[in-house]
Design a protein around this motif. Sequence first.
Motif, PDB file in Angstrom:
ATOM      1  N   LEU A  79      31.750 112.530  34.046  1.00  0.00           N
ATOM      2  CA  LEU A  79      31.626 111.146  33.597  1.00  0.00           C
ATOM      3  C   LEU A  79      31.119 111.087  32.155  1.00  0.00           C
ATOM      4  O   LEU A  79      31.618 110.302  31.347  1.00  0.00           O
ATOM      5  CB  LEU A  79      30.673 110.375  34.520  1.00  0.00           C
ATOM      6  CG  LEU A  79      31.247 109.962  35.858  1.00  0.00           C
ATOM      7  CD1 LEU A  79      30.140 109.533  36.812  1.00  0.00           C
ATOM      8  CD2 LEU A  79      32.253 108.840  35.669  1.00  0.00           C
ATOM      9  N   GLN A  80      30.156 111.935  31.834  1.00  0.00           N
ATOM     10  CA  GLN A  80      29.624 111.948  30.478  1.00  0.00           C
ATOM     11  C   GLN A  80      30.682 112.369  29.463  1.00  0.00           C
ATOM     12  O   GLN A  80      30.786 111.785  28.382  1.00  0.00           O
ATOM     13  CB  GLN A  80      28.405 112.859  30.388  1.00  0.00           C
ATOM     14  CG  GLN A  80      27.717 112.760  29.043  1.00  0.00           C
ATOM     15  CD  GLN A  80      26.426 113.533  29.005  1.00  0.00           C
ATOM     16  OE1 GLN A  80      26.115 114.321  29.886  1.00  0.00           O
ATOM     17  NE2 GLN A  80      25.646 113.320  27.958  1.00  0.00           N
ATOM     18  N   ARG A  81      31.477 113.377  29.805  1.00  0.00           N
ATOM     19  CA  ARG A  81      32.562 113.811  28.900  1.00  0.00           C
ATOM     20  C   ARG A  81      33.551 112.678  28.673  1.00  0.00           C
ATOM     21  O   ARG A  81      33.985 112.431  27.540  1.00  0.00           O
ATOM     22  CB  ARG A  81      33.285 115.025  29.472  1.00  0.00           C
ATOM     23  CG  ARG A  81      32.600 116.346  29.215  1.00  0.00           C
ATOM     24  CD  ARG A  81      33.500 117.532  29.529  1.00  0.00           C
ATOM     25  NE  ARG A  81      34.121 117.467  30.839  1.00  0.00           N
ATOM     26  CZ  ARG A  81      33.575 117.908  31.971  1.00  0.00           C
ATOM     27  NH1 ARG A  81      32.374 118.455  31.955  1.00  0.00           N
ATOM     28  NH2 ARG A  81      34.224 117.823  33.107  1.00  0.00           N
ATOM     29  N   LYS A  82      33.915 111.986  29.752  1.00  0.00           N
ATOM     30  CA  LYS A  82      34.864 110.872  29.622  1.00  0.00           C
ATOM     31  C   LYS A  82      34.271 109.761  28.757  1.00  0.00           C
ATOM     32  O   LYS A  82      34.966 109.174  27.927  1.00  0.00           O
ATOM     33  CB  LYS A  82      35.239 110.318  30.996  1.00  0.00           C
ATOM     34  CG  LYS A  82      36.234 111.165  31.743  1.00  0.00           C
ATOM     35  CD  LYS A  82      36.592 110.533  33.077  1.00  0.00           C
ATOM     36  CE  LYS A  82      37.701 111.298  33.737  1.00  0.00           C
ATOM     37  NZ  LYS A  82      38.895 110.513  33.893  1.00  0.00           N
ATOM     38  N   GLN A  83      32.982 109.481  28.942  1.00  0.00           N
ATOM     39  CA  GLN A  83      32.355 108.441  28.140  1.00  0.00           C
ATOM     40  C   GLN A  83      32.211 108.858  26.688  1.00  0.00           C
ATOM     41  O   GLN A  83      32.373 108.030  25.786  1.00  0.00           O
ATOM     42  CB  GLN A  83      30.997 108.066  28.726  1.00  0.00           C
ATOM     43  CG  GLN A  83      31.139 107.230  29.972  1.00  0.00           C
ATOM     44  CD  GLN A  83      29.824 106.726  30.483  1.00  0.00           C
ATOM     45  OE1 GLN A  83      28.850 107.460  30.536  1.00  0.00           O
ATOM     46  NE2 GLN A  83      29.794 105.467  30.871  1.00  0.00           N
ATOM     47  N   ASN A  84      31.936 110.127  26.438  1.00  0.00           N
ATOM     48  CA  ASN A  84      31.871 110.620  25.057  1.00  0.00           C
ATOM     49  C   ASN A  84      33.226 110.454  24.379  1.00  0.00           C
ATOM     50  O   ASN A  84      33.304 110.014  23.229  1.00  0.00           O
ATOM     51  CB  ASN A  84      31.447 112.083  25.018  1.00  0.00           C
ATOM     52  CG  ASN A  84      29.988 112.282  25.377  1.00  0.00           C
ATOM     53  OD1 ASN A  84      29.200 111.344  25.397  1.00  0.00           O
ATOM     54  ND2 ASN A  84      29.629 113.521  25.688  1.00  0.00           N
ATOM     55  N   ARG A  85      34.285 110.811  25.084  1.00  0.00           N
ATOM     56  CA  ARG A  85      35.630 110.684  24.533  1.00  0.00           C
ATOM     57  C   ARG A  85      35.959 109.214  24.261  1.00  0.00           C
ATOM     58  O   ARG A  85      36.493 108.867  23.203  1.00  0.00           O
ATOM     59  CB  ARG A  85      36.655 111.286  25.499  1.00  0.00           C
ATOM     60  CG  ARG A  85      38.063 111.328  24.933  1.00  0.00           C
ATOM     61  CD  ARG A  85      39.058 112.016  25.863  1.00  0.00           C
ATOM     62  NE  ARG A  85      38.589 113.327  26.287  1.00  0.00           N
ATOM     63  CZ  ARG A  85      38.339 113.664  27.557  1.00  0.00           C
ATOM     64  NH1 ARG A  85      38.524 112.822  28.536  1.00  0.00           N
ATOM     65  NH2 ARG A  85      37.915 114.881  27.857  1.00  0.00           N
ATOM     66  N   ALA A  86      35.605 108.347  25.196  1.00  0.00           N
ATOM     67  CA  ALA A  86      35.871 106.913  25.026  1.00  0.00           C
ATOM     68  C   ALA A  86      35.089 106.365  23.839  1.00  0.00           C
ATOM     69  O   ALA A  86      35.617 105.557  23.064  1.00  0.00           O
ATOM     70  CB  ALA A  86      35.508 106.158  26.303  1.00  0.00           C
ATOM     71  N   SER A  87      33.849 106.806  23.673  1.00  0.00           N
ATOM     72  CA  SER A  87      33.038 106.350  22.555  1.00  0.00           C
ATOM     73  C   SER A  87      33.670 106.757  21.223  1.00  0.00           C
ATOM     74  O   SER A  87      33.736 105.962  20.283  1.00  0.00           O
ATOM     75  CB  SER A  87      31.628 106.926  22.662  1.00  0.00           C
ATOM     76  OG  SER A  87      30.824 106.455  21.606  1.00  0.00           O
ATOM     77  N   ARG A  88      34.147 107.994  21.155  1.00  0.00           N
ATOM     78  CA  ARG A  88      34.831 108.454  19.934  1.00  0.00           C
ATOM     79  C   ARG A  88      36.092 107.630  19.682  1.00  0.00           C
ATOM     80  O   ARG A  88      36.380 107.259  18.544  1.00  0.00           O
ATOM     81  CB  ARG A  88      35.194 109.934  20.048  1.00  0.00           C
ATOM     82  CG  ARG A  88      34.075 110.883  19.720  1.00  0.00           C
ATOM     83  CD  ARG A  88      34.563 112.315  19.564  1.00  0.00           C
ATOM     84  NE  ARG A  88      35.360 112.785  20.677  1.00  0.00           N
ATOM     85  CZ  ARG A  88      34.881 113.345  21.784  1.00  0.00           C
ATOM     86  NH1 ARG A  88      33.581 113.515  21.924  1.00  0.00           N
ATOM     87  NH2 ARG A  88      35.683 113.751  22.742  1.00  0.00           N
ATOM     88  N   ASP A  89      36.837 107.348  20.744  1.00  0.00           N
ATOM     89  CA  ASP A  89      38.068 106.565  20.592  1.00  0.00           C
ATOM     90  C   ASP A  89      37.764 105.157  20.082  1.00  0.00           C
ATOM     91  O   ASP A  89      38.476 104.632  19.222  1.00  0.00           O
ATOM     92  CB  ASP A  89      38.834 106.494  21.919  1.00  0.00           C
ATOM     93  CG  ASP A  89      39.425 107.834  22.322  1.00  0.00           C
ATOM     94  OD1 ASP A  89      39.520 108.739  21.458  1.00  0.00           O
ATOM     95  OD2 ASP A  89      39.794 107.983  23.507  1.00  0.00           O
ATOM     96  N   ILE A  90      36.712 104.543  20.600  1.00  0.00           N
ATOM     97  CA  ILE A  90      36.328 103.205  20.133  1.00  0.00           C
ATOM     98  C   ILE A  90      35.974 103.272  18.653  1.00  0.00           C
ATOM     99  O   ILE A  90      36.437 102.452  17.851  1.00  0.00           O
ATOM    100  CB  ILE A  90      35.140 102.653  20.952  1.00  0.00           C
ATOM    101  CG1 ILE A  90      35.566 102.396  22.393  1.00  0.00           C
ATOM    102  CG2 ILE A  90      34.597 101.373  20.318  1.00  0.00           C
ATOM    103  CD1 ILE A  90      34.407 102.147  23.353  1.00  0.00           C
ATOM    104  N   SER A  91      35.173 104.245  18.281  1.00  0.00           N
ATOM    105  CA  SER A  91      34.770 104.386  16.883  1.00  0.00           C
ATOM    106  C   SER A  91      35.979 104.600  15.978  1.00  0.00           C
ATOM    107  O   SER A  91      36.088 103.975  14.916  1.00  0.00           O
ATOM    108  CB  SER A  91      33.793 105.551  16.754  1.00  0.00           C
ATOM    109  OG  SER A  91      33.360 105.673  15.430  1.00  0.00           O
ATOM    110  N   ARG A  92      36.873 105.452  16.399  1.00  0.00           N
ATOM    111  CA  ARG A  92      38.073 105.725  15.589  1.00  0.00           C
ATOM    112  C   ARG A  92      38.913 104.460  15.414  1.00  0.00           C
ATOM    113  O   ARG A  92      39.416 104.199  14.316  1.00  0.00           O
ATOM    114  CB  ARG A  92      38.917 106.815  16.233  1.00  0.00           C
ATOM    115  CG  ARG A  92      38.341 108.186  16.049  1.00  0.00           C
ATOM    116  CD  ARG A  92      39.234 109.254  16.659  1.00  0.00           C
ATOM    117  NE  ARG A  92      38.594 110.547  16.548  1.00  0.00           N
ATOM    118  CZ  ARG A  92      38.584 111.457  17.505  1.00  0.00           C
ATOM    119  NH1 ARG A  92      39.204 111.244  18.652  1.00  0.00           N
ATOM    120  NH2 ARG A  92      37.970 112.605  17.329  1.00  0.00           N
ATOM    121  N   GLN A  93      39.064 103.701  16.474  1.00  0.00           N
ATOM    122  CA  GLN A  93      39.889 102.501  16.378  1.00  0.00           C
ATOM    123  C   GLN A  93      39.221 101.432  15.513  1.00  0.00           C
ATOM    124  O   GLN A  93      39.899 100.695  14.799  1.00  0.00           O
ATOM    125  CB  GLN A  93      40.193 101.933  17.773  1.00  0.00           C
ATOM    126  CG  GLN A  93      41.046 102.824  18.633  1.00  0.00           C
ATOM    127  CD  GLN A  93      42.385 103.181  17.999  1.00  0.00           C
ATOM    128  OE1 GLN A  93      42.888 102.492  17.129  1.00  0.00           O
ATOM    129  NE2 GLN A  93      42.961 104.284  18.438  1.00  0.00           N
TER     130      GLN A  93
END
Length: 104
Positions: A79-93
Amino acid sequence: MVLGVLLVLIGSGVAYAQETPLVDARQQNQNARIREGVASGEVTRAEAKKLRAEQRNIRRTEHRAEADGTVTDRERARLQRKQNRASRDISRQKHDRQDRPRAN
């Protein structure tokens, strides 16, 4: 008797909902970041759709992890890995210099 059953169900629901409070708090934070990005025009509608789908996927993963009543360390790490990835994706967008056209 019905009241007793309802109390047991409500009590188990509360325990179920609090199995991953950090995940829940982070989900709320990430959803707020997506909303802010849409409101400011930093995130396009298509980008927001993808980011929200990613959040739904995390929620499904969380529900599956909680289904047996125990969230293992391995499930928490996933879950933490998925949330880290999602956080990076939000920042990138939000910072990709691709803005939604504003209405005049």
